[in-house]
Enzyme design. Structure first.
Site, PDB file in Angstrom:
ATOM      1  N   CYS A  26       0.874  -1.169   0.000  1.00  0.00           N
ATOM      2  CA  CYS A  26       0.000   0.000   0.000  1.00  0.00           C
ATOM      3  C   CYS A  26       0.910   1.216   0.000  1.00  0.00           C
ATOM      4  O   CYS A  26       2.074   1.132  -0.368  1.00  0.00           O
ATOM      5  CB  CYS A  26      -0.948  -0.019   1.198  1.00  0.00           C
ATOM      6  N   HIS A 553      -4.603   9.692   3.377  1.00  0.00           N
ATOM      7  CA  HIS A 553      -4.784   8.243   3.267  1.00  0.00           C
ATOM      8  C   HIS A 553      -6.242   7.918   3.595  1.00  0.00           C
ATOM      9  O   HIS A 553      -6.639   7.861   4.756  1.00  0.00           O
ATOM     10  CB  HIS A 553      -3.837   7.518   4.237  1.00  0.00           C
TER      11      HIS A 553
END
Length: 631
Positions: A26, A553
């Site tokens: 990620c 995020h």
């Protein structure tokens, strides 16, 4: 250290390419599925230059690398591409273990309610102090009002839990609150208090009192979530707003009163009574064991499993016995961390340990536990022994609290009462044992990294800055001056420490703040350049014109959605102004897929600034000031 060398070191410490089943990444970490986690040398991995930390969760072995993760991932895949039968990019995340799901559910339901219980518990303690000192008469209006203030959160606990459980189970919070209101309705309470059975279509309803109860409403909302989703699927759209709430209440309320409520009451009372019995009979042993193992319980996240027992004990008996033992363990952490502060020769680490020790004395032990004692190992042993001794004292004298909170100092009013002096003794003894034992058994000090400082900084930041240079074809501006970072999202403000992900809660990526979105869109918080747009669109990196680096995020582990429910309106390298639309996302669908949408906003070049302050309001809207970055 270059990316290729770092990837090779990581692979070696994972047990070689034959131990790697799949790998993906990620925006901050390398995510691996290993054939055997035991073959991975986690201790050496965390000490490897360039690795910020490790975490195991959701069936994955996660290595936190920060901005260089993409480059390291590419090098990692090259190293294992001759083992194609094993390695896979983008391997899907395995289902969580049953125990993981249980603890996640418990924490999601109980954690949001804790502030109300802290406030009520502290007020109860203060009231005990005032009456014991004869400062307030138990017959005065002041006493009566303060009693109402302190009892309200406990009496209406089912209402608080209903809203929290509905959020976790993804159903209507207001219908859930109505369900709790039914359980607490004065007419029902009056009938139930008589002890006589009622009936609904000739089905008997067992008399039970639901004020201050815990499990009945949680079971009810859990059942309601399935009923509501089923009704939504079968009822025509034009009638949903009328029939869904009506039928939900008519179906769920009787089932709760007839079956789930009595069942929850029996289980809850059994848990509370069982624990009280064992504690009163084996108090010293319980204190020793829980106090000694408390750090490990926190590290594994199992402390959330204690919350239902604590809530039930408080609501049923007005006192909790676990809290005192936990505070003793906190005091031991503070003592051990203070000893490290006094002994370490590393000036940088001394600053970290000093702050952590002060926080632990107040009651915030995560920096001490994860940043000091766990890292050094031996001080953790000293803290565990100190916690066991202090916990034994708490157990021996049956030290109880009037609420749930933290401590030592922050939770002091929770322990006002007959056993207060023993609580003080237990905390002091725990602190001293942790301090002295750490001095005796010592620890391996962390060497100063001044000589390698420039190399480390180059390794940590080069991938991010090279990525910007490639997209902008110009070097990044120097981080100078101060700047307000505006909110990219409208929603509820959440402290970074409350985010359920150690990468963010431990500030491994930098300081910042988080937002629980109410609107599914994110806009630019700065005037600057989009330096990173992750292919899954859940994370955006920007650099402001004066060098502040910002990471947005969206959600936790939403990388696993592979871009589903996200729509990007910018490209990497684009010039943006404050308020320009970056990404849109579907909050409801993301949450129904099992992912949290809480969104951290991180200043990734935090070390360049002397102070980063977040707003203190509960909510924020787009383009309102969110963070102040001071050089």
């Amino acid at each position: 250290m270059g990316h290729a060398n770092l990837a090779k070191d990581i692979l070696d410490l994972l047990g070689g390419k034959k131990n790697v089943k799949s790998v993906t990444h990620c925006v901050t970490r390398l995510r691996l599925t290993l054939y055997n986690d035991a073959l991975a040398n986690r201790d050496k991995l965390e000490k490897t230059n360039g690795v910020m930390g490790t975490n195991i969760g959701g069936g994955q072995f996660q290595i936190i690398l920060g901005n260089k993760v993409s480059d390291v991932h590419d090098e990692f895949v090259r190293l294992v591409n001759d083992n194609k039968q094993n390695i896979k990019e983008g391997g899907s995340e395995e289902k969580k273990k049953v125990l993981d799901r249980v603890f996640d559910t418990i924490s999601s339901i109980f954690a949001p309610v804790i502030p109300a219980i802290i406030g009520a518990g502290l007020l109860k303690g203060i009231l005990v102090f005032l009456t014991s000192m004869n400062l307030v008469s138990s017959k005065s209006d002041m006493y009566q009002l303060l009693t109402v203030f302190s009892d309200a959160a406990f009496y209406f606990l089912p209402v608080l839990l209903a809203f929290s459980a509905a959020k976790k189970f993804n159903c209507n919070q207001y219908i859930a609150g109505t369900l709790a209101g039914i359980l607490l309705h004065p007419t029902l309470v009056t009938i139930m208090n008589k002890g006589t059975y009622m009936s609904f279509f000739d089905i008997p309803i067992k008399p039970a009192i639901y004020s201050s109860s815990v499990l009945p409403i949680i079971l009810g909302v859990w059942f309601m979530s399935y009923v509501e989703r089923g009704l939504i699927k079968i009822i025509p759209r034009v009638l949903k707003s009328v029939l869904v709430p009506l039928l939900t209440v008519l179906i769920v309320a009787p089932v709760v009163l007839i079956a789930l409520g009595p069942l929850g009451t029996i289980i809850g009372n059994g848990l509370g009574a069982g624990f009280i019995y064992l504690y009163l009979k084996f108090g010293i042993l319980a204190g020793l064991l829980l106090g000694g193992f408390y750090p490990l319980i926190v590290i594994t996240g199992m402390h959330y499993g204690l919350l239902p027992v604590m809530f039930q004990s408080l609501s049923k008996y007005g006192v909790d016995y676990i809290m005192g033992i936990g505070v003793a363990a906190n005091a031991a952490q503070a003592g051990a961390t203070l000893a490290v502060y006094l002994k370490t020769k590393n000036k940088d680490f001394k600053g970290v340990t000093g702050t952590a020790a002060l926080n632990a004395i107040i009651g915030v032990t995560e920096p001490a536990l994860f940043g000091v004692t766990l890292k050094l190992k031996r001080p953790l042993i000293a803290a565990a022994i100190g916690g066991a001794v202090g916990g034994g004292i708490m157990g021996a004298f049956k030290v109880g609290s009037t609420g749930i909170g933290t401590g030592p100092l922050a939770g002091l009013p929770l322990f006002f009462g007959a056993t207060f002096i023993y609580w003080v003794i237990g905390c002091i003894v725990s602190f001293i044992v942790g301090l002295v034992l750490t001095f005796i058994i010592g620890f391996k000090d962390i060497p100063s990294e001044k000589e390698n400082e420039s190399d480390t900084e180059a390794s940590d930041d080069s991938s991010y800055k090279n990525e910007v240079a490639a997209t902008k074809e110009a070097p990044l501006p120097t981080a100078t001056g101060s700047q307000n970072i505006f909110s990219p999202i409208t929603g509820k403000v959440v402290k970074l420490s409350e985010v359920n992900d150690p990468t963010f809660s431990k500030e491994l990526m930098g300081k910042g703040i988080a937002i629980e979105p109410e609107v599914g869109r994110a806009v630019s918080p700065v005037n600057g350049v989009v330096t990173t747009l992750f292919k899954t669109k859940h994370a955006i990196g920007l650099v402001a014109d004066n060098g502040v680096e910002v990471l947005i995020h969206i959600g936790i582990d939403t990388v696993n959605l592979d871009g589903k429910y996200f729509s990007a309106h910018i490209q990497q390298g684009d010039r943006v102004e404050v308020g320009d639309l970056l990404v849109e996302f579907d909050i409801e669908k993301i949450q129904k897929s099992g992912y949290q949408t809480v969104t951290p906003i991180i200043i990734t070049n935090t070390p360049n600034y002397t102070k980063i302050e977040g707003i203190e309001t509960e909510t924020v809207t787009e383009r309102e000031t969110l963070l102040e970055v001071i050089n």
